[in-house]
Write a protein that holds these residues in place. Structure first.
Motif, PDB file in Angstrom:
ATOM      1  N   MET A  49       0.829  -1.200   0.000  1.00 56.15           N
ATOM      2  CA  MET A  49       0.000   0.000   0.000  1.00 56.15           C
ATOM      3  C   MET A  49       0.868   1.256   0.000  1.00 56.15           C
ATOM      4  N   PRO A  50       0.277   2.370  -0.423  1.00 57.09           N
ATOM      5  CA  PRO A  50       1.014   3.629  -0.374  1.00 57.09           C
ATOM      6  C   PRO A  50       1.429   3.942   1.062  1.00 57.09           C
ATOM      7  N   ALA A  51       2.548   4.638   1.203  1.00 55.15           N
ATOM      8  CA  ALA A  51       3.059   5.016   2.518  1.00 55.15           C
ATOM      9  C   ALA A  51       3.715   6.384   2.418  1.00 55.15           C
ATOM     10  N   PRO A  52       3.750   7.118   3.509  1.00 54.08           N
ATOM     11  CA  PRO A  52       4.429   8.419   3.490  1.00 54.08           C
ATOM     12  C   PRO A  52       5.913   8.245   3.163  1.00 54.08           C
ATOM     13  N   THR A  53       6.423   9.064   2.257  1.00 59.27           N
ATOM     14  CA  THR A  53       7.830   8.937   1.851  1.00 59.27           C
ATOM     15  C   THR A  53       8.782   9.190   3.017  1.00 59.27           C
ATOM     16  N   GLU A  54       8.367   9.985   3.994  1.00 59.55           N
ATOM     17  CA  GLU A  54       9.258  10.250   5.133  1.00 59.55           C
ATOM     18  C   GLU A  54       9.451   9.027   6.025  1.00 59.55           C
ATOM     19  N   GLN A  55       8.644   7.992   5.852  1.00 60.22           N
ATOM     20  CA  GLN A  55       8.821   6.746   6.612  1.00 60.22           C
ATOM     21  C   GLN A  55       9.727   5.754   5.888  1.00 60.22           C
ATOM     22  N   ALA A  56      10.196   6.114   4.708  1.00 58.79           N
ATOM     23  CA  ALA A  56      10.985   5.185   3.890  1.00 58.79           C
ATOM     24  C   ALA A  56      12.284   4.785   4.559  1.00 58.79           C
ATOM     25  N   THR A  57      12.647   3.513   4.384  1.00 58.36           N
ATOM     26  CA  THR A  57      13.919   2.990   4.874  1.00 58.36           C
ATOM     27  C   THR A  57      14.959   2.973   3.757  1.00 58.36           C
ATOM     28  N   GLN A  58      14.517   3.217   2.522  1.00 57.32           N
ATOM     29  CA  GLN A  58      15.438   3.312   1.389  1.00 57.32           C
ATOM     30  C   GLN A  58      14.801   4.151   0.282  1.00 57.32           C
ATOM     31  N   THR A  59      15.655   4.700  -0.565  1.00 61.19           N
ATOM     32  CA  THR A  59      15.208   5.480  -1.715  1.00 61.19           C
ATOM     33  C   THR A  59      15.724   4.818  -2.983  1.00 61.19           C
ATOM     34  N   VAL A  60      14.843   4.677  -3.954  1.00 64.73           N
ATOM     35  CA  VAL A  60      15.206   4.103  -5.249  1.00 64.73           C
ATOM     36  C   VAL A  60      14.829   5.114  -6.318  1.00 64.73           C
ATOM     37  N   LYS A  61      15.786   5.452  -7.184  1.00 59.71           N
ATOM     38  CA  LYS A  61      15.510   6.332  -8.315  1.00 59.71           C
ATOM     39  C   LYS A  61      15.091   5.474  -9.497  1.00 59.71           C
ATOM     40  N   VAL A  62      14.038   5.923 -10.181  1.00 58.74           N
ATOM     41  CA  VAL A  62      13.515   5.192 -11.333  1.00 58.74           C
ATOM     42  C   VAL A  62      13.528   6.137 -12.526  1.00 58.74           C
ATOM     43  N   SER A  63      14.105   5.658 -13.616  1.00 61.47           N
ATOM     44  CA  SER A  63      14.160   6.426 -14.852  1.00 61.47           C
ATOM     45  C   SER A  63      13.277   5.746 -15.890  1.00 61.47           C
ATOM     46  N   LEU A  64      12.347   6.515 -16.473  1.00 60.95           N
ATOM     47  CA  LEU A  64      11.451   6.019 -17.514  1.00 60.95           C
ATOM     48  C   LEU A  64      11.857   6.684 -18.823  1.00 60.95           C
ATOM     49  N   SER A  65      12.154   5.892 -19.850  1.00 59.23           N
ATOM     50  CA  SER A  65      12.664   6.463 -21.097  1.00 59.23           C
ATOM     51  C   SER A  65      11.858   5.997 -22.306  1.00 59.23           C
ATOM     52  N   ASP A  66      11.992   6.748 -23.400  1.00 59.22           N
ATOM     53  CA  ASP A  66      11.215   6.470 -24.615  1.00 59.22           C
ATOM     54  C   ASP A  66      11.641   5.196 -25.335  1.00 59.22           C
ATOM     55  N   ASP A  67      12.776   4.604 -24.944  1.00 55.43           N
ATOM     56  CA  ASP A  67      13.156   3.312 -25.526  1.00 55.43           C
ATOM     57  C   ASP A  67      12.489   2.165 -24.762  1.00 55.43           C
ATOM     58  N   MET A  68      11.470   2.529 -23.970  1.00 56.25           N
ATOM     59  CA  MET A  68      10.630   1.598 -23.200  1.00 56.25           C
ATOM     60  C   MET A  68      11.419   0.853 -22.132  1.00 56.25           C
ATOM     61  N   LYS A  69      12.356   1.574 -21.520  1.00 54.66           N
ATOM     62  CA  LYS A  69      13.140   1.021 -20.414  1.00 54.66           C
ATOM     63  C   LYS A  69      12.692   1.657 -19.103  1.00 54.66           C
ATOM     64  N   MET A  70      12.745   0.847 -18.058  1.00 56.35           N
ATOM     65  CA  MET A  70      12.479   1.279 -16.695  1.00 56.35           C
ATOM     66  C   MET A  70      13.720   0.879 -15.901  1.00 56.35           C
ATOM     67  N   GLN A  71      14.524   1.877 -15.502  1.00 56.98           N
ATOM     68  CA  GLN A  71      15.785   1.581 -14.826  1.00 56.98           C
ATOM     69  C   GLN A  71      15.716   2.010 -13.363  1.00 56.98           C
ATOM     70  N   PHE A  72      16.216   1.145 -12.490  1.00 53.77           N
ATOM     71  CA  PHE A  72      16.193   1.369 -11.046  1.00 53.77           C
ATOM     72  C   PHE A  72      17.617   1.562 -10.536  1.00 53.77           C
ATOM     73  N   SER A  73      17.810   2.585  -9.696  1.00 57.09           N
ATOM     74  CA  SER A  73      19.123   2.834  -9.107  1.00 57.09           C
ATOM     75  C   SER A  73      18.944   3.226  -7.645  1.00 57.09           C
ATOM     76  N   PRO A  74      19.513   2.460  -6.711  1.00 53.06           N
ATOM     77  CA  PRO A  74      20.255   1.222  -6.926  1.00 53.06           C
ATOM     78  C   PRO A  74      19.316   0.101  -7.378  1.00 53.06           C
ATOM     79  N   ALA A  75      19.924  -1.017  -7.738  1.00 56.48           N
ATOM     80  CA  ALA A  75      19.145  -2.192  -8.141  1.00 56.48           C
ATOM     81  C   ALA A  75      18.177  -2.563  -7.017  1.00 56.48           C
ATOM     82  N   LEU A  76      17.036  -3.087  -7.379  1.00 53.15           N
ATOM     83  CA  LEU A  76      16.018  -3.428  -6.386  1.00 53.15           C
ATOM     84  C   LEU A  76      16.520  -4.491  -5.422  1.00 53.15           C
ATOM     85  N   ASN A  77      16.356  -4.214  -4.137  1.00 56.59           N
ATOM     86  CA  ASN A  77      16.727  -5.126  -3.069  1.00 56.59           C
ATOM     87  C   ASN A  77      15.716  -4.898  -1.945  1.00 56.59           C
ATOM     88  N   ILE A  78      14.497  -5.372  -2.168  1.00 55.85           N
ATOM     89  CA  ILE A  78      13.376  -5.067  -1.282  1.00 55.85           C
ATOM     90  C   ILE A  78      12.930  -6.329  -0.572  1.00 55.85           C
TER      91      ILE A  78
END
Length: 168
Positions: A49-78
């Motif tokens: 479920m959705p959760a307040p971002t201030e409660q997060a234990t980690q941050t993941v950056k996600v890049s969405l691009s027109d070559d239909m790629k979804m890139q996660f940084s760092p790699a997902l480790n959830i």
């Protein structure tokens, strides 16, 4: 009972419901019994479920691009119970969306998007981003272990714009 007697009872019920809903906002979901998530709320998912971002234990950056790629940084480790802050950026020139759910939920979302291709989201489970936009989404992972991240704009997931992961 006469109609004028029902009004105070109705107002009392409405006030209690509003008060309970207001208290839900700051709840610590990590201590809840999640056995029956489908009744938790309209934005609850089989995978969390959705959760307040201030409660997060980690941050993941996600890049969405027109070559239909979804890139996660760092790699997902959830793992189950993690609260993750996703910082999602559309680096392309066309709209994309970032959606979290089970495979079944994502399949249903894609079908809905095919019938309403211009629909835009910002509902806690999905965010639509125009070219160059960045948005944040907080998510508490619990429930099913198999999670799908997807762009459900028609044709995007089918072209590879999705990522499946298994929570550890």
């Amino acid at each position: 009972m006469k109609n004028y007697q029902l009004l105070p009872i109705g107002l009392l019920f409405a006030a209690a419901t509003t008060f309970a809903a207001g208290q839900h906002e700051g709840m610590d979901h990590s201590n809840m019994n999640h056995g029956n998530m489908e009744h938790h709320g309209k934005m609850a998912s089989a995978v969390g479920m959705p959760a307040p971002t201030e409660q997060a234990t980690q941050t993941v950056k996600v890049s969405l691009s027109d070559d239909m790629k979804m890139q996660f940084s760092p790699a997902l480790n959830i793992k189950q119970g993690d609260i993750v802050r996703f910082v999602v950026t559309n680096t392309g020139q066309i709209p994309h969306e970032f959606s979290i759910g089970s495979i079944d939920e994502q399949d249903k979302h894609r079908a809905m998007m095919r019938s309403m291709p211009d629909m835009q989201h910002s509902d806690g489970t999905t965010v639509t981003l125009q070219a160059g936009e960045t948005a944040e989404l907080g998510w508490h992972f619990m429930g099913q272990n198999f999670v799908e991240f997807s762009c459900n704009i028609p044709g995007h997931a089918e072209a590879g714009m999705k990522m499946n992961t298994i929570l550890r």
